[in-house]
Design a protein around this motif. Structure first.
Motif, PDB file in Angstrom:
ATOM      1  N   ASP A 144      40.440  63.820  50.821  1.00 57.23           N
ATOM      2  CA  ASP A 144      39.610  64.857  50.207  1.00 57.23           C
ATOM      3  C   ASP A 144      38.256  64.315  49.772  1.00 57.23           C
ATOM      4  O   ASP A 144      37.249  64.994  49.863  1.00 57.23           O
ATOM      5  N   ARG A 145      38.216  63.081  49.351  1.00 53.12           N
ATOM      6  CA  ARG A 145      36.923  62.466  48.975  1.00 53.12           C
ATOM      7  C   ARG A 145      36.057  62.259  50.218  1.00 53.12           C
ATOM      8  O   ARG A 145      34.847  62.471  50.172  1.00 53.12           O
ATOM      9  N   LEU A 146      36.659  61.849  51.322  1.00 49.55           N
ATOM     10  CA  LEU A 146      35.909  61.676  52.564  1.00 49.55           C
ATOM     11  C   LEU A 146      35.338  63.000  53.036  1.00 49.55           C
ATOM     12  O   LEU A 146      34.204  63.069  53.507  1.00 49.55           O
ATOM     13  N   ASN A 147      36.125  64.059  52.901  1.00 44.33           N
ATOM     14  CA  ASN A 147      35.660  65.387  53.287  1.00 44.33           C
ATOM     15  C   ASN A 147      34.476  65.813  52.415  1.00 44.33           C
ATOM     16  O   ASN A 147      33.494  66.363  52.901  1.00 44.33           O
ATOM     17  N   LEU A 148      34.564  65.541  51.126  1.00 43.08           N
ATOM     18  CA  LEU A 148      33.480  65.860  50.206  1.00 43.08           C
ATOM     19  C   LEU A 148      32.213  65.088  50.579  1.00 43.08           C
ATOM     20  O   LEU A 148      31.107  65.646  50.605  1.00 43.08           O
ATOM     21  N   MET A 149      32.358  63.800  50.905  1.00 46.07           N
ATOM     22  CA  MET A 149      31.208  62.986  51.303  1.00 46.07           C
ATOM     23  C   MET A 149      30.575  63.525  52.581  1.00 46.07           C
ATOM     24  O   MET A 149      29.344  63.586  52.703  1.00 46.07           O
ATOM     25  N   LYS A 150      31.395  63.938  53.525  1.00 44.34           N
ATOM     26  CA  LYS A 150      30.885  64.487  54.781  1.00 44.34           C
ATOM     27  C   LYS A 150      30.121  65.776  54.525  1.00 44.34           C
ATOM     28  O   LYS A 150      29.030  65.990  55.057  1.00 44.34           O
ATOM     29  N   ASN A 151      30.692  66.632  53.693  1.00 47.11           N
ATOM     30  CA  ASN A 151      30.024  67.897  53.372  1.00 47.11           C
ATOM     31  C   ASN A 151      28.687  67.661  52.684  1.00 47.11           C
ATOM     32  O   ASN A 151      27.696  68.323  53.002  1.00 47.11           O
ATOM     33  N   LEU A 152      28.644  66.728  51.760  1.00 37.25           N
ATOM     34  CA  LEU A 152      27.404  66.415  51.072  1.00 37.25           C
ATOM     35  C   LEU A 152      26.367  65.871  52.051  1.00 37.25           C
ATOM     36  O   LEU A 152      25.202  66.259  52.018  1.00 37.25           O
ATOM     37  N   ARG A 153      26.791  64.993  52.940  1.00 35.86           N
ATOM     38  CA  ARG A 153      25.876  64.457  53.955  1.00 35.86           C
ATOM     39  C   ARG A 153      25.319  65.577  54.832  1.00 35.86           C
ATOM     40  O   ARG A 153      24.119  65.625  55.120  1.00 35.86           O
ATOM     41  N   ILE A 213      24.956  68.752  54.042  1.00 40.56           N
ATOM     42  CA  ILE A 213      24.025  69.548  53.246  1.00 40.56           C
ATOM     43  C   ILE A 213      22.686  68.836  53.136  1.00 40.56           C
ATOM     44  O   ILE A 213      21.625  69.438  53.323  1.00 40.56           O
ATOM     45  N   LEU A 214      22.724  67.551  52.835  1.00 40.21           N
ATOM     46  CA  LEU A 214      21.478  66.801  52.684  1.00 40.21           C
ATOM     47  C   LEU A 214      20.703  66.736  53.995  1.00 40.21           C
ATOM     48  O   LEU A 214      19.477  66.828  54.008  1.00 40.21           O
ATOM     49  N   THR A 215      21.408  66.621  55.091  1.00 35.22           N
ATOM     50  CA  THR A 215      20.756  66.575  56.399  1.00 35.22           C
ATOM     51  C   THR A 215      20.155  67.918  56.756  1.00 35.22           C
ATOM     52  O   THR A 215      18.998  68.000  57.188  1.00 35.22           O
ATOM     53  N   GLU A 216      20.908  68.978  56.559  1.00 31.97           N
ATOM     54  CA  GLU A 216      20.451  70.320  56.933  1.00 31.97           C
ATOM     55  C   GLU A 216      19.311  70.806  56.050  1.00 31.97           C
ATOM     56  O   GLU A 216      18.426  71.526  56.507  1.00 31.97           O
ATOM     57  N   ASP A 217      19.324  70.414  54.796  1.00 33.03           N
ATOM     58  CA  ASP A 217      18.341  70.925  53.845  1.00 33.03           C
ATOM     59  C   ASP A 217      17.308  69.867  53.454  1.00 33.03           C
ATOM     60  O   ASP A 217      16.726  69.927  52.371  1.00 33.03           O
ATOM     61  N   GLU A 276      14.220  69.265  54.417  1.00 37.27           N
ATOM     62  CA  GLU A 276      12.878  69.797  54.135  1.00 37.27           C
ATOM     63  C   GLU A 276      12.841  70.502  52.785  1.00 37.27           C
ATOM     64  O   GLU A 276      11.900  70.320  52.010  1.00 37.27           O
ATOM     65  N   LEU A 277      13.856  71.288  52.497  1.00 41.99           N
ATOM     66  CA  LEU A 277      13.913  71.986  51.222  1.00 41.99           C
ATOM     67  C   LEU A 277      13.972  70.985  50.070  1.00 41.99           C
ATOM     68  O   LEU A 277      13.252  71.115  49.073  1.00 41.99           O
ATOM     69  N   LEU A 278      14.784  69.967  50.196  1.00 41.56           N
ATOM     70  CA  LEU A 278      14.912  68.966  49.137  1.00 41.56           C
ATOM     71  C   LEU A 278      13.598  68.217  48.941  1.00 41.56           C
ATOM     72  O   LEU A 278      13.223  67.898  47.799  1.00 41.56           O
ATOM     73  N   GLU A 279      12.888  67.948  50.024  1.00 42.11           N
ATOM     74  CA  GLU A 279      11.595  67.276  49.909  1.00 42.11           C
ATOM     75  C   GLU A 279      10.583  68.158  49.171  1.00 42.11           C
ATOM     76  O   GLU A 279       9.831  67.668  48.331  1.00 42.11           O
ATOM     77  N   ARG A 280      10.593  69.445  49.467  1.00 40.16           N
ATOM     78  CA  ARG A 280       9.684  70.368  48.761  1.00 40.16           C
ATOM     79  C   ARG A 280      10.044  70.461  47.286  1.00 40.16           C
ATOM     80  O   ARG A 280       9.168  70.507  46.426  1.00 40.16           O
ATOM     81  N   LEU A 281      11.331  70.508  46.981  1.00 34.81           N
ATOM     82  CA  LEU A 281      11.763  70.585  45.586  1.00 34.81           C
ATOM     83  C   LEU A 281      11.409  69.320  44.815  1.00 34.81           C
ATOM     84  O   LEU A 281      11.134  69.372  43.612  1.00 34.81           O
ATOM     85  N   ALA A 282      11.405  68.203  45.497  1.00 37.20           N
ATOM     86  CA  ALA A 282      11.102  66.940  44.849  1.00 37.20           C
ATOM     87  C   ALA A 282       9.633  66.817  44.466  1.00 37.20           C
ATOM     88  O   ALA A 282       9.272  66.041  43.582  1.00 37.20           O
ATOM     89  N   LYS A 283       8.773  67.626  45.111  1.00 32.99           N
ATOM     90  CA  LYS A 283       7.332  67.532  44.839  1.00 32.99           C
ATOM     91  C   LYS A 283       6.965  68.221  43.580  1.00 32.99           C
ATOM     92  O   LYS A 283       7.112  69.002  42.957  1.00 32.99           O
TER      93      LYS A 283
END
Length: 62
Positions: free
Chosen positions: A38-47, A49-53, A55-62
């Protein structure tokens, strides 16, 4: 892709990886082995999300 095919592809990639990186790959695999599914699945899902989003995360960081 079957597990056998995936392992074959991993082996091909390992044959082309510089020797200096092999220890890091081995350490990563040993770390993953010890994690519950279940932890591996959570890590995969987070990865994903971070990959797909990225550009959005970069804009939010500014």
């Amino acid at each position: 892709m079957t597990a056998k095919e995936i392992k074959s592809e991993i082996q091909k990639s390992l044959d082309n990886v510089p020797e200096s990186v092999l220890r890091d790959v081995l350490d990563f695999l040993k770390t993953v082995e010890k994690q519950p599914a279940d932890r591996l699945n959570l890590m995969k899902n987070l990865r994903d999300i971070l990959t797909e989003d990225k550009e959005l995360l970069e804009r939010l960081a500014k």
